[in-house]
Design a protein around this motif. Sequence first.
Motif, PDB file in Angstrom:
ATOM      1  N   TYR A  60       5.015  20.183   2.609  1.00 61.58           N
ATOM      2  CA  TYR A  60       4.143  19.057   2.941  1.00 61.58           C
ATOM      3  C   TYR A  60       4.878  17.720   2.991  1.00 61.58           C
ATOM      4  O   TYR A  60       4.455  16.800   3.702  1.00 61.58           O
ATOM      5  N   PHE A  61       5.961  17.587   2.223  1.00 61.73           N
ATOM      6  CA  PHE A  61       6.672  16.309   2.160  1.00 61.73           C
ATOM      7  C   PHE A  61       8.182  16.533   2.209  1.00 61.73           C
ATOM      8  O   PHE A  61       8.717  17.324   1.433  1.00 61.73           O
ATOM      9  N   ASP A  62       8.841  15.825   3.113  1.00 62.43           N
ATOM     10  CA  ASP A  62      10.303  15.854   3.153  1.00 62.43           C
ATOM     11  C   ASP A  62      10.852  15.129   1.928  1.00 62.43           C
ATOM     12  O   ASP A  62      10.345  14.075   1.534  1.00 62.43           O
ATOM     13  N   GLU A  63      11.881  15.698   1.329  1.00 62.43           N
ATOM     14  CA  GLU A  63      12.497  15.116   0.134  1.00 62.43           C
ATOM     15  C   GLU A  63      11.436  14.668  -0.871  1.00 62.43           C
ATOM     16  O   GLU A  63      11.327  13.489  -1.211  1.00 62.43           O
ATOM     17  N   LEU A  79       1.459   7.400  -6.419  1.00 62.03           N
ATOM     18  CA  LEU A  79       0.400   8.349  -6.753  1.00 62.03           C
ATOM     19  C   LEU A  79       0.728   9.759  -6.256  1.00 62.03           C
ATOM     20  O   LEU A  79       0.233  10.740  -6.804  1.00 62.03           O
ATOM     21  N   ARG A  80       1.545   9.838  -5.218  1.00 60.94           N
ATOM     22  CA  ARG A  80       1.993  11.158  -4.760  1.00 60.94           C
ATOM     23  C   ARG A  80       2.939  11.773  -5.781  1.00 60.94           C
ATOM     24  O   ARG A  80       2.795  12.946  -6.159  1.00 60.94           O
ATOM     25  N   MET A  81       3.925  10.987  -6.214  1.00 63.48           N
ATOM     26  CA  MET A  81       4.927  11.518  -7.130  1.00 63.48           C
ATOM     27  C   MET A  81       4.394  11.671  -8.553  1.00 63.48           C
ATOM     28  O   MET A  81       4.821  12.557  -9.295  1.00 63.48           O
ATOM     29  N   TYR A  82       3.469  10.789  -8.924  1.00 63.22           N
ATOM     30  CA  TYR A  82       2.934  10.803 -10.289  1.00 63.22           C
ATOM     31  C   TYR A  82       1.401  10.782 -10.243  1.00 63.22           C
ATOM     32  O   TYR A  82       0.777   9.768 -10.579  1.00 63.22           O
ATOM     33  N   TRP A  92       4.570   6.740   4.355  1.00 63.67           N
ATOM     34  CA  TRP A  92       3.146   6.513   4.553  1.00 63.67           C
ATOM     35  C   TRP A  92       2.857   5.543   5.690  1.00 63.67           C
ATOM     36  O   TRP A  92       1.697   5.174   5.912  1.00 63.67           O
ATOM     37  N   ASN A  93       3.893   5.130   6.403  1.00 63.02           N
ATOM     38  CA  ASN A  93       3.693   4.327   7.604  1.00 63.02           C
ATOM     39  C   ASN A  93       2.786   5.100   8.557  1.00 63.02           C
ATOM     40  O   ASN A  93       2.946   6.307   8.744  1.00 63.02           O
ATOM     41  N   LYS A  94       1.833   4.425   9.158  1.00 64.09           N
ATOM     42  CA  LYS A  94       0.843   5.112   9.988  1.00 64.09           C
ATOM     43  C   LYS A  94       1.482   5.962  11.076  1.00 64.09           C
ATOM     44  O   LYS A  94       0.949   7.005  11.456  1.00 64.09           O
ATOM     45  N   ARG A 142       0.830  -1.211   0.000  1.00 61.40           N
ATOM     46  CA  ARG A 142       0.000   0.000   0.000  1.00 61.40           C
ATOM     47  C   ARG A 142       0.861   1.256   0.000  1.00 61.40           C
ATOM     48  O   ARG A 142       0.545   2.236  -0.684  1.00 61.40           O
ATOM     49  N   TYR A 143       1.944   1.236   0.769  1.00 60.52           N
ATOM     50  CA  TYR A 143       2.821   2.402   0.832  1.00 60.52           C
ATOM     51  C   TYR A 143       3.414   2.708  -0.549  1.00 60.52           C
ATOM     52  O   TYR A 143       3.527   3.875  -0.942  1.00 60.52           O
TER      53      TYR A 143
END
Length: 274
Positions: free
Chosen positions: A184-187, A141-144, A196-198, A134-135
């Motif tokens: 919003y996102f590191d690197e 989907l985040r990157m693309y 995306w680990n909980k 899932r991660y």
Amino acid sequence: MNPLPIYKYYHTKAYKRFIQTTTLMRKLGKQIMERRVVALSEDIARGVVDETRAVGVLEQWLIEGKLEPEDALTQACDFLSAGLDTTKNSVTFMLYELAKQPALQDQLCTEIRTALGDKVNPSWEDLQNIPLVRYCLKETLRMYPPVEMNVRDIKEDAVMNGYQVPAGTVVVTSQDLMTRNEDYFDEPDKFIPERWNKNKEDSIHPFASLPFGFGQRGCYGRRLAELEIYILLTKLIPRFTLSTDQDSIALFQSLILRPDEPVIINVKERCLEP
């Protein structure tokens, strides 16, 4: 989306091919739907439908005449056609990123084998025990993001970032600008599924990445697309190792995001142990 819809007045070659293709798709879809309705009706009449052969709500409505066949066919065709290119491209991007990280592939392989054992086909419960699958999809989907924009028609006056936005305004948000934003996102330009680990996801703004949209206008094909990709990974990664010589790939954004060049991924049979 074309400000000058020439095809309405002059049927271009591309438009004619489009009509031929959609006509054939609807013809085949109608045949499949009619056979399905007949088979379900016969099963229901014989009383052979149980929990293992359940009838869905839409199928039940179709049988009872609460849903017009033409409406059902339109939804089914849209459901499949809209998810074809987006799912295909997302798989391509995900395998490309995995191909650049052998250690991540080994970790994924170990998780899958541990969860499935000797099983060939994973159950939904099995998939819950493979969080890295899932991660990987969420990070892809985040990157693309398959669709660059979320478009909404504001129904009420609103204040956005200090600006007064009157009702009736069409508001467009950019997926790429949000998901590649360091606020919003590191690197953000690195493929890091573990973000995306909980335990870590709590620090990510819930609306920073919306590849399927949100709310009642969200993509209703989301669960099907996710399930297809989860199953693909569980079958592919334990059997093969991936590699690539491409450091980067060119992207093209039209209605959907896709590679603008061939993506070359080398596939090799994996040893029994990663």
